[in-house]
Design a protein around this motif. Structure first.
Motif, PDB file in Angstrom:
ATOM      1  N   ASP A 239       0.961  -1.053   0.336  1.00 40.49           N
ATOM      2  CA  ASP A 239       0.373   0.318  -0.533  1.00 40.49           C
ATOM      3  C   ASP A 239       0.543   1.411   0.194  1.00 40.49           C
ATOM      4  OD1 ASP A 239       0.952   0.270   2.522  1.00 40.49           O
ATOM      5  OD2 ASP A 239      -1.070  -0.089   3.202  1.00 40.49           O
ATOM      6  N   ALA A 240      -0.056   1.872  -0.071  1.00 42.07           N
ATOM      7  CA  ALA A 240       0.923   3.626  -0.212  1.00 42.07           C
ATOM      8  C   ALA A 240       2.223   4.216   1.148  1.00 42.07           C
ATOM      9  CB  ALA A 240      -0.013   4.723  -0.696  1.00 42.07           C
ATOM     10  N   ALA A 241       1.031   3.354   2.410  1.00 37.72           N
ATOM     11  CA  ALA A 241       2.399   3.500   3.236  1.00 37.72           C
ATOM     12  C   ALA A 241       2.951   3.142   3.975  1.00 37.72           C
ATOM     13  CB  ALA A 241       1.299   3.943   4.487  1.00 37.72           C
ATOM     14  N   ASN A 242       2.875   1.839   2.905  1.00 43.13           N
ATOM     15  CA  ASN A 242       4.205   0.002   3.314  1.00 43.13           C
ATOM     16  C   ASN A 242       3.438   0.173   4.944  1.00 43.13           C
ATOM     17  OD1 ASN A 242       5.661   0.463   0.387  1.00 43.13           O
ATOM     18  ND2 ASN A 242       6.381   2.681   1.543  1.00 43.13           N
ATOM     19  N   SER A 243       2.507  -0.101   4.342  1.00 44.37           N
ATOM     20  CA  SER A 243       3.223  -0.290   5.876  1.00 44.37           C
ATOM     21  C   SER A 243       1.725  -1.987   5.959  1.00 44.37           C
ATOM     22  CB  SER A 243       1.462   0.667   6.751  1.00 44.37           C
ATOM     23  OG  SER A 243      -0.063   0.086   6.275  1.00 44.37           O
TER      24      SER A 243
ATOM     25  N   SER B 133      -6.005   4.343  -4.168  1.00 42.97           N
ATOM     26  CA  SER B 133      -6.972   4.645  -2.748  1.00 42.97           C
ATOM     27  C   SER B 133      -8.218   4.692  -3.118  1.00 42.97           C
ATOM     28  CB  SER B 133      -7.160   6.803  -3.816  1.00 42.97           C
ATOM     29  OG  SER B 133      -7.627   7.115  -4.531  1.00 42.97           O
TER      30      SER B 133
ATOM     31  N   SER C 296       0.953  -7.408   7.397  1.00 45.86           N
ATOM     32  CA  SER C 296       1.712  -6.206   8.077  1.00 45.86           C
ATOM     33  C   SER C 296       3.343  -6.243   7.974  1.00 45.86           C
ATOM     34  CB  SER C 296       1.801  -6.066  10.035  1.00 45.86           C
ATOM     35  OG  SER C 296       2.337  -7.183  10.557  1.00 45.86           O
ATOM     36  N   THR C 297       3.970  -5.557   7.462  1.00 46.23           N
ATOM     37  CA  THR C 297       5.249  -5.739   7.594  1.00 46.23           C
ATOM     38  C   THR C 297       6.190  -6.194   8.538  1.00 46.23           C
ATOM     39  OG1 THR C 297       5.339  -2.887   8.340  1.00 46.23           O
ATOM     40  CG2 THR C 297       4.763  -2.424   6.034  1.00 46.23           C
TER      41      THR C 297
END
Length: 163
Positions: free
Chosen positions: A15-19, A78, A52-53
């Motif tokens: 995802d965009a937040a790299n989470s 998004s 999760s990462t």
């Protein structure tokens, strides 16, 4: 992660937040995803898993039916998670069912929310074969699938959600 038979991770996305990390692929028999076990309906089933990462399973969804199912590409935007792959007979992701309208291999494109719940889908049927190889989301939100197909084809939109 995996089971006693052939399992394969075919694609992944962040995802965009790299989470979160999303993984798609195939499994046969029963496959374990942390505390969650999935059992193939018949033949080879597909999966999409969210981690999760730190590697902790957030959720996993099965795409299963009477034939062969496969997830070949995943992208995150998004608007949600975009997943494409193939199926050969009626298959389902949760309560969303894809039914071939002509005999042959078919392609699905699913958009799901962060929890893995389907919000819309496109099903593309071919009389011979279809293979989605890549997936991209353009800046205007348009989803583009790269791949190939043989024979006659037909596309159907299902539960289209406008943004």
């Amino acid at each position: 992660l995996g089971g006693t038979q052939a399992d394969k991770a075919e694609c992944l996305a962040f995802d965009a937040a790299n989470s979160r990390v999303y993984v798609g692929g195939i499994f046969n028999g029963t496959a374990s995803f942390g505390p969650t076990n999935l059992t193939a309906v018949a033949g080879t089933d597909a999966f999409v898993a969210c981690f999760s990462t730190a590697g902790v399973l957030q959720w996993v969804r099965q795409i299963g039916g009477g034939g062969q199912e496969d997830v070949t590409a995943i992208q995150v935007s998004s608007a949600g998670l975009h997943v494409t792959g193939t199926y050969t007979q009626t298959a389902a992701w949760g309560s969303t069912t894809f039914t071939p309208v002509i005999s042959g291999e078919s392609l699905f494109l699913i958009r799901a929310d962060a929890a893995g719940t389907v919000s819309s889908g496109l099903y593309f049927n071919s009389t011979q074969s279809v293979q989605p190889d890549s997936l991209a989301i353009l800046s205007n939100g348009t989803t583009v699938i790269g791949g190939r197909f043989a024979g006659k084809a037909k596309a159907l939109w299902v539960a289209l959600v406008h943004e």
